[in-house]
Design a protein around this motif. Structure first.
Motif, PDB file in Angstrom:
ATOM      1  N   ALA A  36       0.852  -1.186   0.000  1.00  0.00           N
ATOM      2  CA  ALA A  36       0.000   0.000   0.000  1.00  0.00           C
ATOM      3  C   ALA A  36       0.893   1.243   0.000  1.00  0.00           C
ATOM      4  O   ALA A  36       1.974   1.233   0.583  1.00  0.00           O
ATOM      5  CB  ALA A  36      -0.908   0.014   1.226  1.00  0.00           C
ATOM      6  N   ALA A  37       0.407   2.287  -0.654  1.00  0.00           N
ATOM      7  CA  ALA A  37       1.174   3.539  -0.720  1.00  0.00           C
ATOM      8  C   ALA A  37       0.195   4.699  -0.785  1.00  0.00           C
ATOM      9  O   ALA A  37      -0.647   4.761  -1.689  1.00  0.00           O
ATOM     10  CB  ALA A  37       2.099   3.548  -1.936  1.00  0.00           C
ATOM     11  N   ALA A  38       0.280   5.608   0.176  1.00  0.00           N
ATOM     12  CA  ALA A  38      -0.645   6.739   0.241  1.00  0.00           C
ATOM     13  C   ALA A  38      -0.297   7.799  -0.805  1.00  0.00           C
ATOM     14  O   ALA A  38       0.843   7.911  -1.253  1.00  0.00           O
ATOM     15  CB  ALA A  38      -0.626   7.352   1.638  1.00  0.00           C
ATOM     16  N   TRP A  67       5.575   8.938  -1.678  1.00  0.00           N
ATOM     17  CA  TRP A  67       6.502   9.072  -0.554  1.00  0.00           C
ATOM     18  C   TRP A  67       6.294   7.964   0.475  1.00  0.00           C
ATOM     19  O   TRP A  67       7.238   7.394   0.987  1.00  0.00           O
ATOM     20  CB  TRP A  67       6.315  10.445   0.103  1.00  0.00           C
ATOM     21  CG  TRP A  67       6.811  11.586  -0.718  1.00  0.00           C
ATOM     22  CD1 TRP A  67       6.436  11.914  -2.000  1.00  0.00           C
ATOM     23  CD2 TRP A  67       7.784  12.559  -0.341  1.00  0.00           C
ATOM     24  NE1 TRP A  67       7.116  13.029  -2.423  1.00  0.00           N
ATOM     25  CE2 TRP A  67       7.945  13.454  -1.429  1.00  0.00           C
ATOM     26  CE3 TRP A  67       8.520  12.765   0.806  1.00  0.00           C
ATOM     27  CZ2 TRP A  67       8.821  14.536  -1.392  1.00  0.00           C
ATOM     28  CZ3 TRP A  67       9.397  13.845   0.862  1.00  0.00           C
ATOM     29  CH2 TRP A  67       9.535  14.722  -0.235  1.00  0.00           C
ATOM     30  N   ASP A  68       5.037   7.683   0.806  1.00  0.00           N
ATOM     31  CA  ASP A  68       4.720   6.686   1.827  1.00  0.00           C
ATOM     32  C   ASP A  68       4.689   5.287   1.240  1.00  0.00           C
ATOM     33  O   ASP A  68       4.288   5.095   0.090  1.00  0.00           O
ATOM     34  CB  ASP A  68       3.335   6.962   2.427  1.00  0.00           C
ATOM     35  CG  ASP A  68       3.256   8.259   3.196  1.00  0.00           C
ATOM     36  OD1 ASP A  68       4.242   8.599   3.864  1.00  0.00           O
ATOM     37  OD2 ASP A  68       2.197   8.919   3.137  1.00  0.00           O
ATOM     38  N   VAL A  69       5.056   4.299   2.056  1.00  0.00           N
ATOM     39  CA  VAL A  69       4.928   2.916   1.619  1.00  0.00           C
ATOM     40  C   VAL A  69       4.790   2.005   2.830  1.00  0.00           C
ATOM     41  O   VAL A  69       5.354   2.258   3.897  1.00  0.00           O
ATOM     42  CB  VAL A  69       6.141   2.475   0.759  1.00  0.00           C
ATOM     43  CG1 VAL A  69       7.423   2.451   1.577  1.00  0.00           C
ATOM     44  CG2 VAL A  69       5.897   1.113   0.119  1.00  0.00           C
ATOM     45  N   ALA A 123      -1.048   1.472   7.785  1.00  0.00           N
ATOM     46  CA  ALA A 123       0.336   1.866   8.038  1.00  0.00           C
ATOM     47  C   ALA A 123       0.853   2.836   6.992  1.00  0.00           C
ATOM     48  O   ALA A 123       1.669   3.726   7.295  1.00  0.00           O
ATOM     49  CB  ALA A 123       1.221   0.622   8.084  1.00  0.00           C
ATOM     50  N   SER A 124       0.379   2.712   5.758  1.00  0.00           N
ATOM     51  CA  SER A 124       0.894   3.564   4.688  1.00  0.00           C
ATOM     52  C   SER A 124       0.483   5.019   4.829  1.00  0.00           C
ATOM     53  O   SER A 124       1.018   5.885   4.137  1.00  0.00           O
ATOM     54  CB  SER A 124       0.428   3.035   3.326  1.00  0.00           C
ATOM     55  OG  SER A 124      -0.943   3.316   3.095  1.00  0.00           O
ATOM     56  N   THR A 125      -0.449   5.313   5.723  1.00  0.00           N
ATOM     57  CA  THR A 125      -0.879   6.698   5.903  1.00  0.00           C
ATOM     58  C   THR A 125      -0.019   7.448   6.917  1.00  0.00           C
ATOM     59  O   THR A 125      -0.221   8.645   7.127  1.00  0.00           O
ATOM     60  CB  THR A 125      -2.347   6.764   6.360  1.00  0.00           C
ATOM     61  OG1 THR A 125      -2.480   6.210   7.684  1.00  0.00           O
ATOM     62  CG2 THR A 125      -3.249   5.987   5.407  1.00  0.00           C
ATOM     63  N   ILE A 126       0.922   6.759   7.534  1.00  0.00           N
ATOM     64  CA  ILE A 126       1.677   7.358   8.637  1.00  0.00           C
ATOM     65  C   ILE A 126       2.909   8.147   8.217  1.00  0.00           C
ATOM     66  O   ILE A 126       3.085   9.303   8.633  1.00  0.00           O
ATOM     67  CB  ILE A 126       2.105   6.266   9.641  1.00  0.00           C
ATOM     68  CG1 ILE A 126       0.894   5.609  10.264  1.00  0.00           C
ATOM     69  CG2 ILE A 126       3.007   6.839  10.734  1.00  0.00           C
ATOM     70  CD1 ILE A 126       1.231   4.376  11.076  1.00  0.00           C
ATOM     71  N   ARG A 275      -5.364   7.151   9.300  1.00  0.00           N
ATOM     72  CA  ARG A 275      -6.550   7.751   8.699  1.00  0.00           C
ATOM     73  C   ARG A 275      -6.611   7.391   7.215  1.00  0.00           C
ATOM     74  O   ARG A 275      -5.968   8.030   6.383  1.00  0.00           O
ATOM     75  CB  ARG A 275      -6.533   9.267   8.900  1.00  0.00           C
ATOM     76  CG  ARG A 275      -6.611   9.687  10.368  1.00  0.00           C
ATOM     77  CD  ARG A 275      -6.363  11.167  10.526  1.00  0.00           C
ATOM     78  NE  ARG A 275      -7.379  11.954   9.844  1.00  0.00           N
ATOM     79  CZ  ARG A 275      -7.261  13.251   9.607  1.00  0.00           C
ATOM     80  NH1 ARG A 275      -6.173  13.900   9.967  1.00  0.00           N
ATOM     81  NH2 ARG A 275      -8.229  13.907   8.988  1.00  0.00           N
ATOM     82  N   VAL A 276      -7.395   6.377   6.911  1.00  0.00           N
ATOM     83  CA  VAL A 276      -7.587   5.955   5.530  1.00  0.00           C
ATOM     84  C   VAL A 276      -8.912   6.519   5.034  1.00  0.00           C
ATOM     85  O   VAL A 276      -9.974   6.227   5.598  1.00  0.00           O
ATOM     86  CB  VAL A 276      -7.598   4.414   5.418  1.00  0.00           C
ATOM     87  CG1 VAL A 276      -7.839   3.989   3.964  1.00  0.00           C
ATOM     88  CG2 VAL A 276      -6.311   3.829   5.960  1.00  0.00           C
TER      89      VAL A 276
END
Length: 305
Positions: A36-38, A67-69, A123-126, A275-276
């Motif tokens: 997952a990647a935001a 950026w996120d993963v 986790a990818s939202t952090i 927060r998804v």
């Protein structure tokens, strides 16, 4: 593998999902199989060419996005203390990479990755938003803090982290976001439509000790800060002036395992939230980008390869 890239730099409608070889990790690096990647506002900015326009990175033929993963370590280079199969979160903090996290695999420096047992979508939202908020709060002192854009990604984490640190938090956001911002922990809420400095000084007559300006209000928000206070500016380009002996810190975040590990622990302890907003398959990335560009998203849009 499939990877999302920007070549024409004209926004979401010109994004390309390409086929490209799976990258190999060098010494000190890990390869992550992306779960997952935001999608973040900075991704929109890069896709529209603003990073080049503002001089944050040199022009290049292709920009990777994301950026996120969150995912699983798939391969490691020499000198890495993580093993294949480890579930991790990571942060790709270099603008000029030709491949980033909106892909099926990504290579990151090992110091930009931390183990986690969380659900990968959550986790990818952090990483990007929370590490920005964490590093912003490390740049301030005092007991009262004003957070603008408190319903957004960075602002929401700034509220939660400030409360965890025992600070008194005054938060600003749209009228419809008051319930959300209070749930995040704000002690006082100021509507975005209000005269900010006047409203804040009705709560703290001398002004707050510090400002974390996630909404980039600028000098208008700085008027709510006491003489000699602190202002953390979270945008590239010219920073606000040092009025009334206020220290202006222009923050450029940096990825590191210590901060990522701390954030994972804070989530697990219930001190901060994930927060998804919605998930999209990687092939529908342009739809997610267009949705983010419309504004009003609360939480993060997440791409699933």
């Amino acid at each position: 593998m499939r990877a999302l890239v920007a070549r024409r730099l004209e926004g979401p409608d010109t994004l390309e999902l390409i086929e490209t070889p799976i990258p190999e990790p060098a010494a000190g690096q890990v390869r992550i199989k992306v779960a997952a990647a935001a999608v973040n506002p900075v991704d929109l900015a890069v896709s529209a060419g603003l990073a080049v326009q503002f001089g944050l990175t040199a022009p290049r033929e292709q920009f990777g996005l994301g950026w996120d993963v969150a995912g699983t370590v798939d391969a490691v280079g020499s000198g890495v203390d993580l093993t294949p199969g480890t579930a991790v979160i990571g942060l790709a903090d270099l603008l000029g990479r030709s491949l980033k996290t909106h892909a099926e695999y990504v290579v990151l420096d090992a110091h930009a990755v931390a183990p986690t047992t969380m659900d990968p979508v959550a986790a990818s939202t952090i990483p990007l938003n929370a590490i920005t908020a964490l590093q912003a709060l490390r740049a301030i002192s005092g007991q009262t803090v004003l957070v603008t854009g408190a319903a957004g990604g960075v602002g929401g984490y700034a509220v939660e982290l400030a409360k965890h640190q025992g600070l008194t938090v005054i938060a600003t956001a749209g009228d419809q976001d008051e319930d959300l911002v209070r749930r995040l922990g704000a002690d006082h809420f100021v509507r975005r439509s209000a005269d900010l400095a006047t409203a804040v000084r009705e709560i703290v007559p001398a002004g707050v000790d510090a400002l974390v300006d996630a909404a980039i209000v600028g000098v208008g928000a700085q008027e709510a800060v006491r003489n000699g206070g602190q202002h953390v500016h979270l945008q590239a380009g010219p920073r606000p002036p040092h009025l009334r002996n206020i220290t202006v810190e222009q923050l450029f975040l940096h990825a590191n395992r210590r901060d990522l590990t701390e954030l994972v622990e804070l989530v697990e302890a219930g001190a901060i939230s994930t927060r998804v907003a919605e998930t999209y398959p990687l092939q529908d990335a342009a739809t997610a980008y267009r949705r983010l560009a419309k504004g009003g998203v609360r939480g993060r849009l997440v791409l699933i390869p």
